[in-house]
Design an enzyme around this catalytic site. Structure first.
Site: not given
Length: 114
Positions: A10-12
């Protein structure tokens, strides 16, 4: 070369770091989704130390209740205990290769150990 990434999909920044690893010829990627497979206290302590950080510097405040719990004001051992109990408190991503460990924020930091 083997590269292990402690990843949050979920972390870019974590996704961008993973993409660099996957696009680099000769790199075999081991992906650990640390929210599903949490760190041991010893491993998170080792990664943080090998990256040249303190537990406080590796503490994730955004999107957690770490600030409300007073974690930034605690000593390193207490922060490591909290990180081992709740991996969301660990900022991301960390990558480890035979050349060392980097906290890859920004993602291009990973190139130092490839």
């Amino acid at each position: 070369m083997k590269a292990t990434i402690w990843h949050n999909p979920n972390c870019g920044t974590s996704r961008k770091t993973l993409a660099i690893l996957q696009e680099t010829p000769g790199v075999e990627v081991e992906l650990i989704e640390y929210l599903k497979t949490p760190y041991t206290r010893a491993k998170v302590a080792q990664l943080i130390a090998d990256a040249g950080l303190t537990p406080r510097e590796a503490l994730r405040l955004m999107g957690t209740d770490a600030q409300e719990r007073g974690l930034p004001d605690m000593d390193g051992d207490a922060i490591l205990d909290a990180m081992a109990a709740n991996p969301a408190y660990v900022n991301r991503p960390f990558v480890e290769t035979e050349k060392g460990v980097r906290f890859c924020r920004p993602q291009d930091m990973v190139r130092d150990i490839l």
